[in-house]
Scaffold this active site. Structure first.
Site, PDB file in Angstrom:
ATOM      1  N   CYS A 130       0.872  -1.178  -0.094  1.00 52.61           N
ATOM      2  CA  CYS A 130      -0.045   0.246  -0.006  1.00 52.61           C
ATOM      3  C   CYS A 130       0.999   1.261   0.067  1.00 52.61           C
ATOM      4  O   CYS A 130       1.673   1.418  -0.917  1.00 52.61           O
ATOM      5  CB  CYS A 130      -0.974   0.089   1.132  1.00 52.61           C
ATOM      6  SG  CYS A 130      -2.197   1.236   1.088  1.00 52.61           S
ATOM      7  N   HIS A 152      -0.292   1.459  -3.348  1.00 55.10           N
ATOM      8  CA  HIS A 152      -1.814   2.105  -3.585  1.00 55.10           C
ATOM      9  C   HIS A 152      -1.882   3.079  -4.655  1.00 55.10           C
ATOM     10  O   HIS A 152      -0.810   4.112  -4.653  1.00 55.10           O
ATOM     11  CB  HIS A 152      -2.195   2.589  -2.231  1.00 55.10           C
ATOM     12  CG  HIS A 152      -3.709   2.704  -2.173  1.00 55.10           C
ATOM     13  ND1 HIS A 152      -4.173   4.027  -2.576  1.00 55.10           N
ATOM     14  CD2 HIS A 152      -5.021   2.149  -1.937  1.00 55.10           C
ATOM     15  CE1 HIS A 152      -5.559   3.859  -2.605  1.00 55.10           C
ATOM     16  NE2 HIS A 152      -6.038   2.883  -1.823  1.00 55.10           N
TER      17      HIS A 152
END
Length: 189
Positions: free
Chosen positions: A106, A126
């Site tokens: 992420c 992400h």
């Protein structure tokens, strides 16, 4: 292959799923996982107010190293805290120089950027961290769910946590162990 060891660095604001799912999957694969609190041994409040109790402090965990993999969960605040930590930089530099596995998910890979780790490699993050990772052209960015480039594994977000964790297990223990761990999880292929 027995005896593999993992260090998960837990910072305030870490994303819960990106922390707990890799811990759980690695433990199912019989990897000895140490959850180390960046700020010490006290419980850590994560991004969605789940509180996780680390096994030990990062300071103490470093004395128990080396680890076969160091894992950095995401979460914006968690990744920022990892990015600002000289201790995390030291752990990552040591891991990189020893060519041992580094895994970040992420926003976690932004800590790699902040500390100058694995420049020149392929990474994914992400979508909201993409622009930051492209700054300075230190990495080749992909939008794969999980990207493995040498001793670096990166992944996109909470929804890719299982795949991320299974990729770590495969890198450390092989596909056969992944298949054994994956079977009872009822994951869709």
């Amino acid at each position: 292959m027995a005896g593999k060891r993992a260090l998960v660095i837990l910072a305030k604001g870490a994303e819960e799923m990106e922390t707990v799912i890799p811990i759980d999957i690695m433990r199912r694969a019989n990897i000895k996982v140490t959850v180390a609190g960046l700020a010490g041994k006290d419980p850590v409040q994560c991004s969605r107010d789940v509180v996780i109790c680390p096994d030990t402090s990062l300071e103490e965990a470093r004395k128990q190293g080396p680890y076969d993999v160091v894992v950095l969960p995401g979460g914006n605040l968690g990744a920022q805290n990892l990015s600002e930590s000289p201790a995390v930089k030291d752990v990552l530099k040591e891991q990189e120089s020893s060519k041992r596995l580094i895994a970040a998910i992420c926003a976690g890979p932004t800590a790699l950027l902040a500390h100058g780790i694995c420049f020149g490699r392929k990474v994914t993050t992400h979508p909201l961290a993409k622009e930051k990772m492209l700054h300075g052209e230190h990495y080749t960015y992909t939008e794969n769910l999980v990207e493995k480039d040498g001793n670096l594994i990166t992944s996109r977000g909470p929804g890719t946590s299982f795949l991320f964790a299974l990729t770590i297990v495969e890198a450390l223990l092989g596909k056969e162990v992944v298949d054994q761990v994956k079977a009872p999880l009822v994951l869709k292929d």
